[in-house]
Design an enzyme around this catalytic site. Structure first.
Site, PDB file in Angstrom:
ATOM      1  CE  LYS A  76      -1.810   1.613   4.236  1.00 56.80           C
ATOM      2  NZ  LYS A  76      -1.270   2.987   4.283  1.00 56.80           N
ATOM      3  CG  ASN A  77       2.315   2.592   3.469  1.00 56.85           C
ATOM      4  OD1 ASN A  77       1.115   3.084   3.192  1.00 56.85           O
ATOM      5  ND2 ASN A  77       2.625   2.444   4.759  1.00 56.85           N
TER       6      ASN A  77
ATOM      7  CB  CYS B 239      -5.629  10.646  11.341  1.00 55.94           C
ATOM      8  SG  CYS B 239      -4.037   9.707  11.644  1.00 55.94           S
TER       9      CYS B 239
ATOM     10  NE  ARG C  75      -0.269  10.125  10.189  1.00 57.00           N
ATOM     11  CZ  ARG C  75      -0.614   9.154   9.223  1.00 57.00           C
ATOM     12  NH1 ARG C  75      -1.866   8.634   9.007  1.00 57.00           N
ATOM     13  NH2 ARG C  75       0.369   8.520   8.390  1.00 57.00           N
TER      14      ARG C  75
ATOM     15  CG  ASP D 272       3.084   1.347   9.554  1.00 52.63           C
ATOM     16  OD1 ASP D 272       2.199   2.206  10.380  1.00 52.63           O
ATOM     17  OD2 ASP D 272       3.222   1.613   8.513  1.00 52.63           O
TER      18      ASP D 272
ATOM     19  NE  ARG E  59      -7.153   4.162   5.091  1.00 53.59           N
ATOM     20  CZ  ARG E  59      -6.452   4.437   5.995  1.00 53.59           C
ATOM     21  NH1 ARG E  59      -6.608   4.480   7.299  1.00 53.59           N
ATOM     22  NH2 ARG E  59      -5.123   5.082   5.676  1.00 53.59           N
TER      23      ARG E  59
HETATM   24  N1  EPU Z   1       6.019  14.453  11.045  1.00 51.97           N
HETATM   25  C1  EPU Z   1       6.298  15.911  11.336  1.00 51.97           C
HETATM   26  N2  EPU Z   1       6.208  16.817  10.250  1.00 51.97           N
HETATM   27  C2  EPU Z   1       5.826  16.335   8.906  1.00 51.97           C
HETATM   28  C3  EPU Z   1       5.657  15.164   8.780  1.00 51.97           C
HETATM   29  C4  EPU Z   1       5.727  14.096   9.734  1.00 51.97           C
HETATM   30  O1  EPU Z   1       6.528  16.151  12.596  1.00 51.97           O
HETATM   31  O2  EPU Z   1       5.734  17.120   8.058  1.00 51.97           O
HETATM   32  C5  EPU Z   1       6.094  13.428  12.020  1.00 51.97           C
HETATM   33  C6  EPU Z   1       4.945  12.726  12.362  1.00 51.97           C
HETATM   34  O3  EPU Z   1       3.954  13.189  13.067  1.00 51.97           O
HETATM   35  C7  EPU Z   1       5.284  11.303  12.691  1.00 51.97           C
HETATM   36  C8  EPU Z   1       6.756  11.310  12.021  1.00 51.97           C
HETATM   37  O4  EPU Z   1       7.121  12.535  11.751  1.00 51.97           O
HETATM   38  O5  EPU Z   1       5.694  11.476  14.153  1.00 51.97           O
HETATM   39  C9  EPU Z   1       6.656  10.054  10.960  1.00 51.97           C
HETATM   40  O6  EPU Z   1       5.755  10.734  10.137  1.00 51.97           O
HETATM   41  P1  EPU Z   1       5.800  10.245   8.439  1.00 51.97           P
HETATM   42  O7  EPU Z   1       5.675  11.660   7.784  1.00 51.97           O
HETATM   43  O8  EPU Z   1       6.975   9.480   8.274  1.00 51.97           O
HETATM   44  O9  EPU Z   1       4.530   9.294   8.164  1.00 51.97           O
HETATM   45  P2  EPU Z   1       3.617   9.457   6.776  1.00 51.97           P
HETATM   46  O10 EPU Z   1       4.463   9.664   5.723  1.00 51.97           O
HETATM   47  O11 EPU Z   1       2.708  10.286   7.148  1.00 51.97           O
HETATM   48  C10 EPU Z   1       3.914   6.850   6.314  1.00 51.97           C
HETATM   49  C11 EPU Z   1       2.970   5.873   6.213  1.00 51.97           C
HETATM   50  C12 EPU Z   1       2.271   5.256   7.485  1.00 51.97           C
HETATM   51  C13 EPU Z   1       3.421   5.065   8.526  1.00 51.97           C
HETATM   52  C14 EPU Z   1       4.573   6.353   8.570  1.00 51.97           C
HETATM   53  C15 EPU Z   1       5.911   5.855   9.446  1.00 51.97           C
HETATM   54  C16 EPU Z   1       2.196   6.121   4.024  1.00 51.97           C
HETATM   55  C17 EPU Z   1       1.010   6.356   3.161  1.00 51.97           C
HETATM   56  N3  EPU Z   1       1.919   6.096   5.312  1.00 51.97           N
HETATM   57  O12 EPU Z   1       3.142   7.957   6.829  1.00 51.97           O
HETATM   58  O13 EPU Z   1       1.620   4.265   7.303  1.00 51.97           O
HETATM   59  O14 EPU Z   1       2.966   4.574   9.822  1.00 51.97           O
HETATM   60  O15 EPU Z   1       4.871   6.552   7.269  1.00 51.97           O
HETATM   61  O16 EPU Z   1       6.431   4.656   8.781  1.00 51.97           O
HETATM   62  O17 EPU Z   1       3.101   5.652   3.361  1.00 51.97           O
HETATM   63  C18 EPU Z   1      -0.073   2.743   7.787  1.00 51.97           C
HETATM   64  O18 EPU Z   1       0.080   2.178   6.738  1.00 51.97           O
HETATM   65  O19 EPU Z   1      -0.854   2.086   8.767  1.00 51.97           O
HETATM   66  C19 EPU Z   1       0.669   4.070   8.069  1.00 51.97           C
HETATM   67  C20 EPU Z   1       0.021   4.914   8.804  1.00 51.97           C
END
Ligand code: EPU
Length: 432
Positions: free
Chosen positions: A22-23, A116, A121, A309, A401
């Site tokens: 998915k990711n 969320c 996030r 995850d 999802r």
């Molecule tokens: N963060 C910030 N600022 C930002 C972005 C992120 O502070 O601008 C923080 C977040 O709050 C969190 C950390 O950095 O504490 C990591 O967040 P990240 O941005 O890496 O997460 P994401 O890209 O939104 C993806 C996956 C998630 C997975 C996370 C961490 C996708 C679509 N989603 O989310 O997947 O948990 O990386 O590995 O790739 C899931 O599949 O269940 C899922 C939530």
């Protein structure tokens, strides 16, 4: 709303085919927008998030065609820069459209994703990355408006309080591949899904060095071509089935599962007595080595650390292990919505800040429980497979999802799981 009914007990046995990730698939759908030419994605998982992404691309003007269950063809010749709120609000990951739209069209308007259930996030690092590349950004009526007319290569530092950002890194990369000059991304996320995306972009003609490391160097090109790309297998899905085998004291073979992506998970499982081994680069076997599971000690971290995850599913497993397990969240400090639901099933868990402390060997008994997010749903189903009696998991749209045909795959392994439409729920069943 549909509900899963699970009868716990039978050890899972047999072989399961792991679907595409998915990711990886979601940013790769977004990446197709970087070229006006048609791209084909293969090994795409059948998930509601993928459907949402396909709908968003169609709304933007792309011609999106599903060739078969796992193959999608996307022709994004004529696309607009404004993503519709009604679709974007359903899926946080749609923020990964920002980079491709700014890269190709030099402008983007995307509704700001809300928080969320797994945490706040924020997207400050995504915005920082685009600003470093010369874009100007305004937030107007809840919409992130990006003007990238002066986009140019630059140095970006992407580290945040909780490590790097996965989707923020994909946005930075996808804007930079079409920005003139050299971009250096420091503290970039290095999750396998990012490597897979880079492989796809390189096929499209992007110039990216350092793939898989924390420092990426990108030389912007003036245009990209379409490509055909096979989405990597889903490492989180593979590990979820591995836990399903361990928690039911069964033994299963995982096809299309890459042990090389699961180093920290395999290490934790082996230390707690789970037999988990790579049979080849694409196949794994999982079962129980010891008659009893030892306690688990987990700290979630960005890759190659233990994946957040898999924290909820591991918590379900910890309920069956002997002794005290400690699971600490360092990525999403409040991602513990599964805990009170597991406790309804008899789990003995105390929260200490961002750690759950699980007293193992508690007798799990089936109960009606509520899924709060994707991985929490999986955790409750895993607990249900190991519990005595019937577990009813509500709000399984979260599960759809991110897990392709979960109940069908579990049924094929001998799990007693069925999806029950709301109209067929027994009268005695109470929703809360
Ligand atoms: N963060 C910030 N600022 C930002 C972005 C992120 O502070 O601008 C923080 C977040 O709050 C969190 C950390 O950095 O504490 C990591 O967040 P990240 O941005 O890496 O997460 P994401 O890209 O939104 C993806 C996956 C998630 C997975 C996370 C961490 C996708 C679509 N989603 O989310 O997947 O948990 O990386 O590995 O790739 C899931 O599949 O269940 C899922 C939530």
């Amino acid at each position: 709303m549909e509900v899963f009914r699970i009868c716990g007990g039978p050890p899972l046995k047999g072989t399961v085919n792991i679907s595409g990730s998915k990711n990886a698939a979601l940013p790769e759908f977004a990446a197709t927008l970087l070229s006006p030419e048609t791209s084909t994605l293969k090994n795409v998982p059948d998930l509601s998030d993928v459907q949402f992404m396909a709908e968003i691309l169609s709304e933007l003007g792309a011609q999106v065609e599903r060739i078969d269950r796992t193959t999608w063809k996307i022709n994004p010749r004529n696309i607009a820069h404004r993503a519709p709120y009604e679709l974007v609000r359903k899926m946080r990951a749609s923020i990964c459209l920002l980079g491709p739209l700014v890269g190709r069209l030099r402008m983007a308007e995307i509704p700001m994703p809300g928080g969320c259930v797994i945490g706040q996030r924020p997207i400050d690092l995504h915005i920082k990355a685009l600003e470093c590349l010369g874009a100007t950004i305004e937030l107007e009526k809840g919409i992130v408006k990006v003007n990238g007319q002066n986009l140019k290569g630059s140095k970006i530092f992407l580290g945040g309080r909780h490590g790097s950002t996965v989707t923020g890194t994909t946005n930075a990369i996808m804007a930079a591949v079409l920005a003139p000059g050299i971009t250096k991304i420091e503290s970039s996320a290095c999750e396998p899904e990012i490597i897979d995306l880079c492989k796809m972009l390189i096929k499209m003609g992007a110039k990216i060095n350092g793939t898989g490391s924390h420092i990426l160097e990108i030389e912007g090109v003036s245009k990209l071509n379409g490509c055909t790309h096979e989405v990597m297998p889903d490492r989180i899905e593979a590990a979820t089935y591995a836990i399903a085998a361990a928690i039911t004291e069964g033994e299963i073979i995982l096809n299309n599962a890459r042990a090389e992506h699961l180093g920290s998970f395999i290490n934790v499982m082996q230390e707690s007595g789970v037999m988990i081994e790579a049979l080849s680069s694409n196949q794994m076997r999982v079962g129980l080595n010891e008659s009893e599971l030892n306690s688990l000690e987990i700290i979630t971290l960005p890759y190659p650390g233990f994946p957040t995850d898999l924290q909820a599913q591991s918590c379900a497993l910890a309920c069956k292990a002997k002794g005290i397990s400690i699971l600490t969240e360092r990525v999403y400090p409040s991602r513990f919505m599964h805990v009170p639901e597991l406790m309804r099933m008899g789990a003995d868990i105390a929260m200490e800040g961002s750690s759950s402390v699980v007293k193992g060997k508690s007798k799990l008994t089936g109960a009606p429980v509520m899924a709060s997010d994707l991985r929490a749903s999986a955790a409750l189903i895993l607990a249900g497979l190991a519990a005595e009696g019937e577990t009813w998991v509500q709000r399984i749209y979260h599960l759809d999802r991110g897990y392709d045909a979960f109940e069908k795959k579990l049924q094929a392994l001998g799990g007693i799981v069925e999806r029950i439409p709301e109209s067929k729920l027994p009268k005695s069943f109470s929703t809360f």
